[in-house]
Write a protein that holds these residues in place. Structure first.
Motif, PDB file in Angstrom:
ATOM      1  N   SER A 179      47.674  33.636 -32.333  1.00 54.19           N
ATOM      2  CA  SER A 179      48.260  33.795 -33.669  1.00 54.19           C
ATOM      3  C   SER A 179      47.831  32.669 -34.595  1.00 54.19           C
ATOM      4  O   SER A 179      47.493  32.893 -35.765  1.00 54.19           O
ATOM      5  N   PHE A 189      44.368  33.183 -35.522  1.00 46.80           N
ATOM      6  CA  PHE A 189      44.288  34.298 -36.468  1.00 46.80           C
ATOM      7  C   PHE A 189      44.410  33.788 -37.900  1.00 46.80           C
ATOM      8  O   PHE A 189      43.659  34.203 -38.790  1.00 46.80           O
ATOM      9  N   PRO A 230      40.948  37.856 -37.255  1.00 52.08           N
ATOM     10  CA  PRO A 230      41.150  38.565 -35.980  1.00 52.08           C
ATOM     11  C   PRO A 230      40.143  38.214 -34.900  1.00 52.08           C
ATOM     12  O   PRO A 230      40.302  38.655 -33.765  1.00 52.08           O
ATOM     13  N   SER A 279      39.974  35.573 -33.431  1.00 49.27           N
ATOM     14  CA  SER A 279      40.713  34.787 -32.435  1.00 49.27           C
ATOM     15  C   SER A 279      41.384  35.680 -31.400  1.00 49.27           C
ATOM     16  O   SER A 279      41.761  35.201 -30.322  1.00 49.27           O
ATOM     17  N   VAL A 280      41.563  36.950 -31.722  1.00 52.18           N
ATOM     18  CA  VAL A 280      42.108  37.923 -30.775  1.00 52.18           C
ATOM     19  C   VAL A 280      40.972  38.697 -30.104  1.00 52.18           C
ATOM     20  O   VAL A 280      41.041  39.013 -28.911  1.00 52.18           O
ATOM     21  N   PRO A 315      50.165  35.972 -38.633  1.00 50.64           N
ATOM     22  CA  PRO A 315      49.358  36.806 -39.528  1.00 50.64           C
ATOM     23  C   PRO A 315      50.206  37.648 -40.482  1.00 50.64           C
ATOM     24  O   PRO A 315      49.834  37.835 -41.649  1.00 50.64           O
TER      25      PRO A 315
END
Length: 568
Positions: free
Chosen positions: A173, A176, A181, A183-184, A220
């Motif tokens: 998170s 993010f 995104p 990071s996800v 986010p």
């Protein structure tokens, strides 16, 4: 071979870890350079001064391009230590060193021994890409750290306590609202890919996914709310999709697509371990495929006979590198995101090849990068910069340290570690200060604050908008004057203003301003586009051929005087 380090060996490895950290620590006092770093420093400054911590302002205008967490981090450092280049660099250095600790711990959690943890830490600290991230701090130095923390808490959740998965989601998170995104996406393809490949549904069910999604979405969602307030629906759409994934399909990002660009970028970013890693992987793959054959390998995959092997780190490095190669927007810092994974993988290779294997053929490849660094260190004074006697003294000390320590640790590690430490330290102490001396924004900023202490804007003429360092060091916004009407309007409000411009444009300024203005020089210095130094700039004998002069002048409006009284 013994599995644990003795107390004296542990002390020695920690000394080596400190040596490998020195080049990064030497970056602390270095000036902030254009383009991105100076821009981010300016945004952090405006965040502190505005007291509005949910709206980003860049040079007096609303800013959308990057999320907010990096700027909160910079602004916090400015609040604690004052607005300066040192305060700007402190968070980047601290979070990088903290990520080194996480790399060490991940190695232990994945079954590696203490020595392998140190080797992986060395590999990360000595990667040219890591030094590049820290010496010119951008968003990526923070995103990369949050990715490391994500994997650290993943393995803590997997090996120790499933509640650590909540911290894994929190790190994603935070990543993010650092870069978006991506990071996800990176953990999803590596961790998710590993689970799917091994069909480890038990692990999947233990990862607290339903409640973890709320943790992941919390920051986010908060940032989307504030983006909507400032940019309507386009703000969240840009943040959630266009910023990261638009680079794969949007025409605005289509810049000379090269499918091998990111492989080449990774090659220099992980140069310290590149050659032995390629040789090791090629040799192992060849031997494995030769011994089993493709049909047997496919049968093992179908039968899930690889379920006890952890593929998270290889997927992080190689699967993401393959996927990012399809990006239409080539930026080398995208490969920085996989450097921690490469260091973890290379730590295992070093441990096996230099301490456990009886195969001697691979060992010379570990010397290549170190020898290149050592040669580069001693070539800098010849071709790039004049140095003092201490420069050579430290070089000799480094060589002696290698010779004296070769009984304690393999020579291959010592040569790379000492060579990279000397080379990157030389960049921090010799080359980078030389480079920033051709960006005179700090000196100009001091003079501007002295002569125009209360002005909110510093003006320029024929100077790129990317030169944000002038605004940062002058502690004000940065604006260009392009036409006569704008100039007349501004100077009617205040008949004397400072102006920054290339010296070659002084005559053009006088012609545009007309006989009602006169120019008085204040400072003139050599300048260069320091973000992209070329070979001609690097070489001492050709440097003066590619630099240009930049001036700080008073442009004064003359009341009741004719053109013959104006002058340059």
């Amino acid at each position: 071979m013994k599995e644990s380090l003795t107390p004296s060996e542990r002390i020695f490895y920690r000394i080596l870890l400190l040596l490998a950290s020195i080049p990064i620590l030497f970056t602390l006092p270095l000036d902030v350079i254009d383009i991105d770093s100076a821009q981010y420093a300016g945004i952090g400054r405006e965040l502190v001064l505005s007291n509005d911590f949910f709206s980003l302002i860049d040079n007096g205008r609303r800013y959308l391009d990057k999320p907010i967490l990096t700027f909160w981090t910079i602004a916090t450092s400015f609040s604690l230590f004052g607005i300066s280049n040192i305060a700007f660099r402190i968070p980047a250095i601290l979070i990088t060193l903290l990520s080194v600790f996480s790399i060490y711990r991940i190695t232990i959690l994945t079954g590696g021994k203490e020595r392998q943890g140190y080797l992986a830490s060395f590999a990360y600290l000595l990667a040219p890409g890591v030094y590049a991230m820290v010496v010119d701090p951008k968003i990526d130095v923070y995103l990369t750290a949050y990715l490391v923390f994500t994997y650290h808490f993943y393995y803590l959740g997997r090996k120790k306590n499933p509640n650590y998965f909540y911290l894994m989601y929190l790190m994603m998170s935070m990543g993010f609202i650092t870069k978006g995104p991506i990071s996800v996406f990176i953990p999803a393809i590596s961790i998710g890919g590993d689970i799917l490949f091994r069909r480890d549904w038990k692990l999947l069910l233990s990862m607290r996914i339903p409640t973890g999604i709320f943790v992941l979405a919390s920051l986010p969602a908060l940032w989307c709310y504030f983006l909507y307030q400032n940019f309507n629906s386009y703000g969240p759409v840009f943040f959630l999709w266009i910023q990261s994934f638009g680079r794969f399909y949007r025409d605005m990002y289509d810049i000379n697509f090269d499918p091998f660009y990111f492989y080449k970028s990774f090659s220099w970013a992980f140069f310290s371990g590149l050659v032995p890693m390629i040789i090791y992987i090629s040799f192992r793959l060849y031997q494995y495929i030769k011994s089993l054959g493709w049909k047997e390998i496919l049968r093992k995959i179908r039968a899930n006979e690889y379920k006890e092997i952890d593929f998270v780190i290889p997927f992080w490095v190689f699967l993401f590198l393959f996927l990012i190669s399809f990006s239409r927007y080539p930026l080398p810092q995208y490969t920085y995101w996989i450097l921690p994974g490469a260091a973890l993988y290379f730590g295992k290779i070093m441990e096996e090849s230099l301490f456990r294997s009886n195969v001697e053929r691979l060992r010379p490849s570990f010397l290549i990068a170190g020898l290149v660094y050592l040669v580069g260190y001693f070539l800098i004074p010849i071709f790039v910069a004049d140095v003092g006697i201490l420069y050579y003294v430290f070089g000799i000390i480094g060589v002696l340290f290698i010779m004296l320590s070769a009984q304690l640790i393999p020579l291959e590690i010592l040569v790379t570690l000492v060579g990279a430490t000397l080379f990157f330290s030389a960049i921090s102490l010799e080359f980078y200060p030389l480079l920033t001396s051709y960006q005179p924004s700090k000196e100009f900023g001091v003079k501007i604050k002295e002569l125009e202490p209360n002005e909110p804007v510093v003006y320029s003429f024929w100077l790129s908008n990317s030169k944000r360092s002038y605004g940062f060091y002058a502690e004000r916004n940065f604006r260009n004057v392009y036409d006569k009407d704008k100039l007349d309007k501004l100077w009617s409000e205040k008949p004397e203003r400072l102006l920054i411009l290339p010296s070659e444009k002084l005559t053009q300024l006088q012609e545009m301003a007309g006989p009602g203005y006169q120019i008085e020089p204040v400072l003139e210095r050599e300048s260069f586009k320091v973000a992209t130094p070329n070979v001609a700039f690097l070489k001492k004998e050709t440097r003066n051929l590619v630099t240009k002069k930049i001036s700080l002048v008073w442009l004064k409006k003359i009341q009741g005087k004719s053109s013959k009284n104006s002058k340059v």
